[in-house]
Motif scaffolding. Structure first.
Motif, PDB file in Angstrom:
ATOM      1  N   ASN A   7      49.853  39.037  39.882  1.00  0.00           N
ATOM      2  CA  ASN A   7      51.309  38.987  39.992  1.00  0.00           C
ATOM      3  C   ASN A   7      51.707  37.935  41.017  1.00  0.00           C
ATOM      4  O   ASN A   7      51.360  38.049  42.194  1.00  0.00           O
ATOM      5  CB  ASN A   7      51.851  40.357  40.413  1.00  0.00           C
ATOM      6  CG  ASN A   7      53.357  40.357  40.498  1.00  0.00           C
ATOM      7  OD1 ASN A   7      53.912  39.962  41.509  1.00  0.00           O
ATOM      8  ND2 ASN A   7      54.001  40.789  39.453  1.00  0.00           N
ATOM      9  N   LEU A   8      52.429  36.917  40.560  1.00  0.00           N
ATOM     10  CA  LEU A   8      52.935  35.870  41.452  1.00  0.00           C
ATOM     11  C   LEU A   8      54.319  36.291  41.935  1.00  0.00           C
ATOM     12  O   LEU A   8      55.346  35.917  41.385  1.00  0.00           O
ATOM     13  CB  LEU A   8      52.972  34.530  40.718  1.00  0.00           C
ATOM     14  CG  LEU A   8      51.603  34.017  40.280  1.00  0.00           C
ATOM     15  CD1 LEU A   8      51.732  32.897  39.270  1.00  0.00           C
ATOM     16  CD2 LEU A   8      50.803  33.556  41.490  1.00  0.00           C
ATOM     17  N   VAL A   9      54.327  37.084  42.978  1.00  0.00           N
ATOM     18  CA  VAL A   9      55.508  37.804  43.433  1.00  0.00           C
ATOM     19  C   VAL A   9      56.612  36.896  43.996  1.00  0.00           C
ATOM     20  O   VAL A   9      57.790  37.239  43.931  1.00  0.00           O
ATOM     21  CB  VAL A   9      55.120  38.903  44.452  1.00  0.00           C
ATOM     22  CG1 VAL A   9      54.632  38.297  45.755  1.00  0.00           C
ATOM     23  CG2 VAL A   9      56.250  39.867  44.679  1.00  0.00           C
ATOM     24  N   ASP A  10      56.244  35.738  44.534  1.00  0.00           N
ATOM     25  CA  ASP A  10      57.255  34.881  45.165  1.00  0.00           C
ATOM     26  C   ASP A  10      58.340  34.429  44.186  1.00  0.00           C
ATOM     27  O   ASP A  10      59.507  34.308  44.570  1.00  0.00           O
ATOM     28  CB  ASP A  10      56.610  33.643  45.789  1.00  0.00           C
ATOM     29  CG  ASP A  10      55.740  33.960  46.985  1.00  0.00           C
ATOM     30  OD1 ASP A  10      55.740  35.118  47.445  1.00  0.00           O
ATOM     31  OD2 ASP A  10      55.039  33.045  47.462  1.00  0.00           O
ATOM     32  N   PHE A  11      57.962  34.161  42.937  1.00  0.00           N
ATOM     33  CA  PHE A  11      58.965  33.706  41.966  1.00  0.00           C
ATOM     34  C   PHE A  11      60.106  34.716  41.860  1.00  0.00           C
ATOM     35  O   PHE A  11      61.276  34.342  41.827  1.00  0.00           O
ATOM     36  CB  PHE A  11      58.338  33.505  40.577  1.00  0.00           C
ATOM     37  CG  PHE A  11      57.434  32.303  40.509  1.00  0.00           C
ATOM     38  CD1 PHE A  11      57.926  31.032  40.711  1.00  0.00           C
ATOM     39  CD2 PHE A  11      56.093  32.466  40.234  1.00  0.00           C
ATOM     40  CE1 PHE A  11      57.094  29.919  40.651  1.00  0.00           C
ATOM     41  CE2 PHE A  11      55.251  31.366  40.159  1.00  0.00           C
ATOM     42  CZ  PHE A  11      55.747  30.098  40.368  1.00  0.00           C
ATOM     43  N   ASP A  12      59.766  35.975  41.830  1.00  0.00           N
ATOM     44  CA  ASP A  12      60.745  37.052  41.692  1.00  0.00           C
ATOM     45  C   ASP A  12      61.422  37.356  43.031  1.00  0.00           C
ATOM     46  O   ASP A  12      62.634  37.252  43.176  1.00  0.00           O
ATOM     47  CB  ASP A  12      60.029  38.292  41.147  1.00  0.00           C
ATOM     48  CG  ASP A  12      60.964  39.429  40.813  1.00  0.00           C
ATOM     49  OD1 ASP A  12      61.979  39.189  40.140  1.00  0.00           O
ATOM     50  OD2 ASP A  12      60.671  40.561  41.216  1.00  0.00           O
ATOM     51  N   LYS A  71      60.398  24.361  43.498  1.00  0.00           N
ATOM     52  CA  LYS A  71      59.266  23.954  44.360  1.00  0.00           C
ATOM     53  C   LYS A  71      58.063  24.874  44.151  1.00  0.00           C
ATOM     54  O   LYS A  71      56.922  24.420  44.138  1.00  0.00           O
ATOM     55  CB  LYS A  71      59.690  23.939  45.826  1.00  0.00           C
ATOM     56  CG  LYS A  71      60.612  22.785  46.168  1.00  0.00           C
ATOM     57  CD  LYS A  71      61.058  22.828  47.615  1.00  0.00           C
ATOM     58  CE  LYS A  71      62.062  21.730  47.861  1.00  0.00           C
ATOM     59  NZ  LYS A  71      62.697  21.814  49.165  1.00  0.00           N
ATOM     60  N   ALA A  72      58.324  26.169  43.985  1.00  0.00           N
ATOM     61  CA  ALA A  72      57.233  27.117  43.749  1.00  0.00           C
ATOM     62  C   ALA A  72      56.566  26.832  42.401  1.00  0.00           C
ATOM     63  O   ALA A  72      55.337  26.925  42.283  1.00  0.00           O
ATOM     64  CB  ALA A  72      57.753  28.553  43.807  1.00  0.00           C
ATOM     65  N   LEU A  73      57.357  26.482  41.382  1.00  0.00           N
ATOM     66  CA  LEU A  73      56.786  26.116  40.082  1.00  0.00           C
ATOM     67  C   LEU A  73      55.935  24.855  40.186  1.00  0.00           C
ATOM     68  O   LEU A  73      54.840  24.778  39.620  1.00  0.00           O
ATOM     69  CB  LEU A  73      57.894  25.900  39.050  1.00  0.00           C
ATOM     70  CG  LEU A  73      58.508  27.141  38.436  1.00  0.00           C
ATOM     71  CD1 LEU A  73      59.731  26.774  37.599  1.00  0.00           C
ATOM     72  CD2 LEU A  73      57.502  27.891  37.592  1.00  0.00           C
ATOM     73  N   GLU A  74      56.428  23.866  40.933  1.00  0.00           N
ATOM     74  CA  GLU A  74      55.659  22.638  41.128  1.00  0.00           C
ATOM     75  C   GLU A  74      54.350  22.919  41.861  1.00  0.00           C
ATOM     76  O   GLU A  74      53.307  22.363  41.520  1.00  0.00           O
ATOM     77  CB  GLU A  74      56.487  21.603  41.894  1.00  0.00           C
ATOM     78  CG  GLU A  74      57.620  21.018  41.072  1.00  0.00           C
ATOM     79  CD  GLU A  74      58.588  20.168  41.881  1.00  0.00           C
ATOM     80  OE1 GLU A  74      58.508  20.170  43.140  1.00  0.00           O
ATOM     81  OE2 GLU A  74      59.418  19.490  41.260  1.00  0.00           O
ATOM     82  N   HIS A  75      54.411  23.797  42.856  1.00  0.00           N
ATOM     83  CA  HIS A  75      53.200  24.156  43.601  1.00  0.00           C
ATOM     84  C   HIS A  75      52.204  24.887  42.701  1.00  0.00           C
ATOM     85  O   HIS A  75      51.003  24.598  42.723  1.00  0.00           O
ATOM     86  CB  HIS A  75      53.559  25.008  44.823  1.00  0.00           C
ATOM     87  CG  HIS A  75      52.379  25.354  45.654  1.00  0.00           C
ATOM     88  ND1 HIS A  75      51.738  24.441  46.458  1.00  0.00           N
ATOM     89  CD2 HIS A  75      51.689  26.516  45.780  1.00  0.00           C
ATOM     90  CE1 HIS A  75      50.716  25.016  47.055  1.00  0.00           C
ATOM     91  NE2 HIS A  75      50.663  26.289  46.648  1.00  0.00           N
TER      92      HIS A  75
END
Length: 157
Positions: free
Chosen positions: A46-51, A65-69
């Motif tokens: 689970n990539l929690v930061d996106f949410d 930026k999170a998607l680019e990372h």
């Protein structure tokens, strides 16, 4: 094997191992570790930061930026995958960072599927339900669930 908050979502039922990860980078690191481990089965990350940090906070710049990372780290995940592994990337709900409010939003979620032995460029269309993903995973392990339509045969080479 569960990474991040997944085990708590399912009250640890069926969880063989719970790997701690508090943010996207830790989740990616733990996912790579799990892929490199001598194990066989489902790795549920689970990539929690996106949410938590960007979707609910309505921060489109942070989300981008999170998607680019994540995109920059994706080659590490792909390199760790074995020939028979299947990567499924999706979301459990919509969370448009440009929509008013702080709750979940109603847009469709992405469904990206990759495997070294999977058919490239297969359009899986708009699925009838998130249950299709569960049914596909079950199908991969020779099981059947009461809901969903597997797309495993659609991506098989």
């Amino acid at each position: 094997m569960c990474i991040g908050k997944i085990a708590s979502i399912y009250d640890s039922l069926g969880v063989t191992e719970d790997l701690v990860a508090k943010n996207n980078d830790q989740t990616i690191d733990q996912t790579i570790n799990a892929l490199n481990a001598d194990s066989n089965g489902l790795i549920f990350s689970n990539l929690v930061d996106f949410d938590m940090l960007f979707g609910h906070r309505r921060d489109p710049e942070g989300y981008a930026k999170a998607l680019e990372h994540f995109d920059a780290r994706m080659p590490e995940i792909l390199d760790a995958m074995k020939d028979g592994d299947l990567l499924i990337i999706t979301a459990d709900h919509g969370n448009d960072p440009t929509f008013p409010g702080s709750d979940h939003t109603r847009e469709f979620v992405p469904l990206l599927v990759y495997g070294k032995n999977a058919k490239p460029g297969e359009n899986l269309g708009t699925r009838g339900s998130l249950a299709d993903i569960g049914q596909t995973i079950a199908d991969n392990f020779g099981l059947m669930l009461p809901a969903g339509k597997s797309f495993l045969e659609e991506i098989a080479k």
